[in-house]
Design an enzyme around this catalytic site. Structure first.
Site, mmCIF file in Angstrom:
data_model
loop_
_atom_site.group_PDB
_atom_site.id
_atom_site.type_symbol
_atom_site.label_atom_id
_atom_site.label_comp_id
_atom_site.label_asym_id
_atom_site.label_seq_id
_atom_site.Cartn_x
_atom_site.Cartn_y
_atom_site.Cartn_z
ATOM 1 C CB THR A 41 -0.872 0.032 1.441
ATOM 2 O OG1 THR A 41 -1.595 -1.203 1.183
ATOM 3 C CG2 THR A 41 -1.788 1.221 1.307
ATOM 4 C CE LYS A 51 2.505 11.579 2.705
ATOM 5 N NZ LYS A 51 1.998 10.543 3.092
ATOM 6 C CB THR A 143 -1.924 -9.579 4.004
ATOM 7 O OG1 THR A 143 -2.703 -9.774 5.358
ATOM 8 C CG2 THR A 143 -1.549 -10.926 3.510
ATOM 9 N N GLY A 185 -9.166 12.682 9.513
ATOM 10 C CA GLY A 185 -7.952 12.028 9.982
ATOM 11 C C GLY A 185 -6.837 12.401 8.984
ATOM 12 C CD GLU A 190 -0.488 13.007 4.750
ATOM 13 O OE1 GLU A 190 0.355 12.646 5.653
ATOM 14 O OE2 GLU A 190 -0.731 11.905 3.930
ATOM 15 C CG HIS A 444 22.272 30.442 14.199
ATOM 16 N ND1 HIS A 444 20.942 30.653 14.638
ATOM 17 C CD2 HIS A 444 22.488 31.558 13.800
ATOM 18 C CE1 HIS A 444 20.467 32.090 14.368
ATOM 19 N NE2 HIS A 444 21.637 32.480 13.730
HETATM 20 P P1 FAD Z 1 0.869 -3.085 3.120
HETATM 21 O O1 FAD Z 1 1.846 -1.940 2.639
HETATM 22 O O2 FAD Z 1 -0.644 -2.694 2.905
HETATM 23 O O3 FAD Z 1 1.160 -4.362 2.385
HETATM 24 C C1 FAD Z 1 0.572 -5.348 2.224
HETATM 25 C C2 FAD Z 1 0.823 -6.182 1.049
HETATM 26 O O4 FAD Z 1 0.112 -7.554 0.947
HETATM 27 C C3 FAD Z 1 0.148 -5.419 -0.048
HETATM 28 O O5 FAD Z 1 1.077 -4.862 -1.453
HETATM 29 C C4 FAD Z 1 -0.795 -6.537 -0.736
HETATM 30 O O6 FAD Z 1 -1.150 -6.460 -2.237
HETATM 31 C C5 FAD Z 1 -0.156 -7.862 -0.108
HETATM 32 N N1 FAD Z 1 -1.342 -8.598 0.031
HETATM 33 C C6 FAD Z 1 -2.531 -8.753 0.696
HETATM 34 N N2 FAD Z 1 -2.988 -9.790 0.820
HETATM 35 C C7 FAD Z 1 -2.207 -10.804 0.046
HETATM 36 C C8 FAD Z 1 -2.298 -12.271 -0.225
HETATM 37 N N3 FAD Z 1 -3.160 -12.966 0.514
HETATM 38 N N4 FAD Z 1 -1.180 -12.903 -0.937
HETATM 39 C C9 FAD Z 1 -0.305 -11.999 -1.409
HETATM 40 N N5 FAD Z 1 0.046 -10.708 -1.200
HETATM 41 C C10 FAD Z 1 -1.176 -10.121 -0.527
HETATM 42 N N6 FAD Z 1 2.347 5.431 6.393
HETATM 43 C C11 FAD Z 1 3.279 6.349 6.968
HETATM 44 O O7 FAD Z 1 4.133 5.619 7.730
HETATM 45 N N7 FAD Z 1 3.576 7.268 6.324
HETATM 46 C C12 FAD Z 1 2.732 7.912 5.391
HETATM 47 O O8 FAD Z 1 3.033 8.875 4.665
HETATM 48 C C13 FAD Z 1 1.438 7.092 4.858
HETATM 49 N N8 FAD Z 1 0.805 7.543 4.029
HETATM 50 C C14 FAD Z 1 -0.303 6.920 3.580
HETATM 51 C C15 FAD Z 1 -1.118 7.310 2.500
HETATM 52 C C16 FAD Z 1 -2.268 6.555 2.242
HETATM 53 C C17 FAD Z 1 -3.226 7.134 0.951
HETATM 54 C C18 FAD Z 1 -2.365 5.251 2.798
HETATM 55 C C19 FAD Z 1 -3.727 4.498 2.376
HETATM 56 C C20 FAD Z 1 -1.478 4.925 3.646
HETATM 57 C C21 FAD Z 1 -0.702 5.341 4.099
HETATM 58 N N9 FAD Z 1 0.214 5.328 5.139
HETATM 59 C C22 FAD Z 1 1.267 5.805 5.878
HETATM 60 C C23 FAD Z 1 0.133 3.902 6.090
HETATM 61 C C24 FAD Z 1 1.090 2.840 5.344
HETATM 62 O O9 FAD Z 1 0.778 2.629 3.933
HETATM 63 C C25 FAD Z 1 0.675 1.588 6.021
HETATM 64 O O10 FAD Z 1 0.986 1.620 7.467
HETATM 65 C C26 FAD Z 1 1.809 0.455 5.426
HETATM 66 O O11 FAD Z 1 1.969 0.327 4.158
HETATM 67 C C27 FAD Z 1 1.646 -1.034 6.202
HETATM 68 O O12 FAD Z 1 2.581 -1.616 5.797
HETATM 69 P P2 FAD Z 1 2.286 -3.433 5.605
HETATM 70 O O13 FAD Z 1 3.535 -4.051 5.145
HETATM 71 O O14 FAD Z 1 1.677 -3.823 6.950
HETATM 72 O O15 FAD Z 1 1.150 -3.651 4.626
HETATM 73 P P1 NAD Z 2 -8.036 7.873 10.310
HETATM 74 O O1 NAD Z 2 -8.270 7.259 11.657
HETATM 75 O O2 NAD Z 2 -6.938 8.882 10.726
HETATM 76 O O3 NAD Z 2 -9.103 9.196 10.414
HETATM 77 C C1 NAD Z 2 -10.595 8.858 10.366
HETATM 78 C C2 NAD Z 2 -11.542 10.028 10.677
HETATM 79 O O4 NAD Z 2 -12.865 9.506 10.078
HETATM 80 C C3 NAD Z 2 -11.635 9.983 12.425
HETATM 81 O O5 NAD Z 2 -11.286 11.566 12.461
HETATM 82 C C4 NAD Z 2 -12.975 9.654 12.369
HETATM 83 O O6 NAD Z 2 -13.405 10.286 13.564
HETATM 84 C C5 NAD Z 2 -13.653 10.105 11.215
HETATM 85 N N1 NAD Z 2 -15.066 9.252 11.048
HETATM 86 C C6 NAD Z 2 -15.114 8.231 11.389
HETATM 87 N N2 NAD Z 2 -16.541 7.716 10.845
HETATM 88 C C7 NAD Z 2 -17.157 8.880 10.369
HETATM 89 C C8 NAD Z 2 -18.520 9.308 9.931
HETATM 90 N N3 NAD Z 2 -19.374 8.606 9.646
HETATM 91 N N4 NAD Z 2 -18.705 10.502 9.347
HETATM 92 C C9 NAD Z 2 -17.644 11.517 9.476
HETATM 93 N N5 NAD Z 2 -16.185 11.194 9.949
HETATM 94 C C10 NAD Z 2 -16.013 9.937 10.436
HETATM 95 O O7 NAD Z 2 -8.087 7.272 9.228
HETATM 96 P P2 NAD Z 2 -7.655 7.401 7.773
HETATM 97 O O8 NAD Z 2 -7.456 9.115 7.718
HETATM 98 O O9 NAD Z 2 -8.411 7.001 6.916
HETATM 99 O O10 NAD Z 2 -6.297 7.149 7.619
HETATM 100 C C11 NAD Z 2 -6.040 5.597 7.819
HETATM 101 C C12 NAD Z 2 -4.611 5.195 8.297
HETATM 102 O O11 NAD Z 2 -3.678 5.171 7.476
HETATM 103 C C13 NAD Z 2 -4.516 5.871 9.464
HETATM 104 O O12 NAD Z 2 -4.394 5.133 10.859
HETATM 105 C C14 NAD Z 2 -2.913 6.272 9.483
HETATM 106 O O13 NAD Z 2 -2.261 5.765 10.259
HETATM 107 C C15 NAD Z 2 -2.591 5.801 7.983
HETATM 108 N N6 NAD Z 2 -1.949 7.096 7.278
HETATM 109 C C16 NAD Z 2 -0.799 7.591 7.664
HETATM 110 C C17 NAD Z 2 -0.483 8.611 7.051
HETATM 111 C C18 NAD Z 2 0.929 9.221 7.675
HETATM 112 O O14 NAD Z 2 1.494 8.601 8.530
HETATM 113 N N7 NAD Z 2 1.173 10.488 7.211
HETATM 114 C C19 NAD Z 2 -0.954 8.962 5.781
HETATM 115 C C20 NAD Z 2 -2.377 8.428 5.531
HETATM 116 C C21 NAD Z 2 -2.599 7.405 6.272
#
Ligand code: FAD
Ligand code: NAD
Length: 465
Positions: A41, A51, A143, A185, A190, A444
């Site tokens: 992901t 980013k 996963t 959130g 972002e 600085h």
């Molecule tokens: P994932 O990255 O979800 O990887 C899991 C992998 O498993 C996937 O490639 C999937 O295809 C694969 N998979 C699933 N099921 C199977 C299966 N049965 N067989 C084979 N493959 C499978 N986190 C940050 O720290 N900084 C950020 O700036 C940030 N920005 C984000 C922005 C967005 C829009 C989103 C959605 C998330 C963001 N996150 C960020 C969260 C971050 O992406 C996740 O916390 C992180 O990717 C988790 O890593 P993971 O390895 O646990 O799982």
């Molecule tokens: P989040 O948990 O950060 O925020 C979800 C928000 O939705 C909360 O404020 C919640 O109160 C609100 N909400 C829930 N139900 C609602 C409803 N019915 N109506 C209106 N508001 C409602 O979740 P996210 O922004 O989807 O991010 C998911 C995960 O991805 C986070 O846990 C985060 O750690 C990760 N992520 C991290 C980064 C980063 O590290 N920069 C960037 C993107 C995502």
């Protein structure tokens, strides 16, 4: 049937890093990933593409609104969204190839297909090559997670989706006229920022009476004020009960107790849920909690012998670096008997402008736990480098134990907060006191001097205020 020492299912930051570390430690490792592109992901539809768009949209916004104050004149500033999206896609593809290269270098065998746990030490892969059986002494489930659904919200997919998740919002081919974001959130703020900078009207509907639940309440309030000045419209206390596309390229969002909202795009961002689809957990007898997270002990072991789980699939913050640390600790635990993650020292960053970053405990946590603390706060307004940059909003807050002075938490709203927090995470990891931070020489003029001044402020000795 093929045998490996370790099979990892999922090649996100948790899985691929676990695979690399295991290979470094001498194991014969395989990694199963269902997507052609490695990186999870984070690499494909998360951290990296978001980013890339945040950087590009920030440059566009700066060029339109701030270059003039630096005396930089441009005849006009235009938007080439197709190029912005292409650049993002190239970065994503390059990183995927980078992980493939690292697998090759470290002799990690890659299987393309859906991995399924058949039982202790046994996994199947269903992919273009048909169904394969793999045997391994150890299996790591990595996963990740998927976007959490919301009842009543009818999601669509692809570039024409009017109602989508972050995956769709990273690839919209045109700037929305009115974007409704459900959830204030991390994702909502972002991606809401990206599209607001590019010209969309952005309304953020949040159920709670605050944005960014879990982050320091003071800084979240200040962040809301700053983001509102940039054009994000916040509607707190708004419980969304439904959303769907409507004729003529429109969409409608239903909010409890309010008139429905008309818009042309909807981003659902109300959290993420563990991804266990097709993984065979129930059949293999792997225990999960009520949210679907896989239950693990402190060594990431599940209740099934030789099966481990890490990253977004288990409890804790859903962050890429947390998944990586768990992957390393899990593998080191398997091979050496020792593996460790310090959950008090995991930073968290929201990449808005200004950025919001924190590590350790918040004031609210400490008060609720009855832990006595002292607080030092210092504003970017009083920092020379912030003034030179023209980014003076926000402040640093250092929280230290009242009696031992040990740093318990640091919270930053300000320019490059995501980089500044690294020093604070290291301070917590090494058990530093606020006095240690305050007595460390900081170059600085740098933004990092604000961290030093906030540490001095814990003892009432900030100098430049
Ligand atoms: P994932 O990255 O979800 O990887 C899991 C992998 O498993 C996937 O490639 C999937 O295809 C694969 N998979 C699933 N099921 C199977 C299966 N049965 N067989 C084979 N493959 C499978 N986190 C940050 O720290 N900084 C950020 O700036 C940030 N920005 C984000 C922005 C967005 C829009 C989103 C959605 C998330 C963001 N996150 C960020 C969260 C971050 O992406 C996740 O916390 C992180 O990717 C988790 O890593 P993971 O390895 O646990 O799982
Ligand atoms: P989040 O948990 O950060 O925020 C979800 C928000 O939705 C909360 O404020 C919640 O109160 C609100 N909400 C829930 N139900 C609602 C409803 N019915 N109506 C209106 N508001 C409602 O979740 P996210 O922004 O989807 O991010 C998911 C995960 O991805 C986070 O846990 C985060 O750690 C990760 N992520 C991290 C980064 C980063 O590290 N920069 C960037 C993107 C995502």
């Amino acid at each position: 049937m093929t045998r490996h020492d370790l099979v990892v299912i999922g090649a996100g930051p948790g899985g691929y890093v676990a695979a690399l570390r295991a290979a470094q430690l001498g194991l014969d490792v395989a990694c199963i990933e269902k997507e052609p592109q490695l990186g999870g992901t984070c690499g494909r539809v998360g951290c990296i593409p978001s980013k890339a768009l945040l950087e590009s949209s920030d440059l566009y916004w700066e060029a339109k609104t701030r270059f003039g104050t630096h005396g930089v004149k441009l005849p006009s500033v235009g938007l080439d969204l197709a190029q912005m999206l292409r650049r993002k896609d190239e970065i994503v593809a390059g990183l995927g190839q980078g992980v493939a290269g690292l697998f090759k270098k470290n002799k990690v065998t890659r299987y393309l297909g859906l991995g399924r746990l058949l039982g202790p030490g046994s996994v199947s892969v269903a992919g273009p090559q048909g169904e394969l059986r793999l045997e391994a002494k150890h299996v790591i489930l990595a996963t990740g997670s998927i976007s959490a659904p919301l009842p009543g919200v009818e999601l669509e997919s692809g570039p024409d989706a009017r109602v989508g998740t972050s995956t769709e919002a990273l690839a919209w081919p045109s700037v929305p006229e009115h974007l409704v974001v459900i959830g204030a959130g991390v994702i909502g703020l972002e991606l809401g920022s990206v599209w607001a900078r590019l010209g969309a009207r952005v309304s953020v509907l949040e159920y709670l009476d605050r944005i960014l639940p879990g982050m320091d309440a003071d800084l979240a309030r200040e962040a809301q004020r700053v983001l509102a000045k940039q054009g994000l419209e916040f509607h707190l206390g708004s419980r969304v009960t439904g959303a769907r596309s409507a004729p003529g390229g429109r969409a409608v969002v239903e909010v409890q107790g309010r008139e429905p909202v008309d818009c042309d795009r909807v981003l659902l961002a109300v959290g993420r849920a563990p991804n266990t689809q097709g993984l065979g957990l129930a059949e293999a007898g792997v225990a999960q909690d009520r949210r679907g997270s896989v239950l693990v002990d402190e060594r990431f072991a599940t209740n099934v012998a030789g099966v481990y789980a890490i990253g977004d699939l288990i409890r804790g913050p859903m962050l890429a670096h947390k998944a990586e640390e768990e992957g390393i600790a899990c593998v080191e635990g398997i091979v050496t008997g020792h593996g460790h993650v310090n959950y008090d020292a995991i930073p968290s960053v929201v990449y808005t402008a200004p950025e919001i970053a924190s590590v350790g405990h918040s004031e609210e946590d400490l008060t609720a736990a009855g832990i006595p603390f002292r607080k030092g706060v210092f504003p970017f307004q009083a920092n020379g480098r912030a003034r030179a940059l023209g980014h003076t909003e926000g402040r640093v807050k250092v929280l230290a134990h009242r009696d031992t002075d040990r740093v318990l938490g640091v919270h930053i709203l300000g320019p490059r907060a995501g980089d500044l927090i690294a020093e604070c995470a290291a301070a917590i990891e090494f058990g530093a006191s606020s006095e240690d931070l305050a007595r460390t020489c900081h170059a600085h003029p740098t933004l990092a001097e604000v961290v030093k001044e906030a540490a001095l402020a814990v003892d009432g000795r900030a100098l430049h205020i």
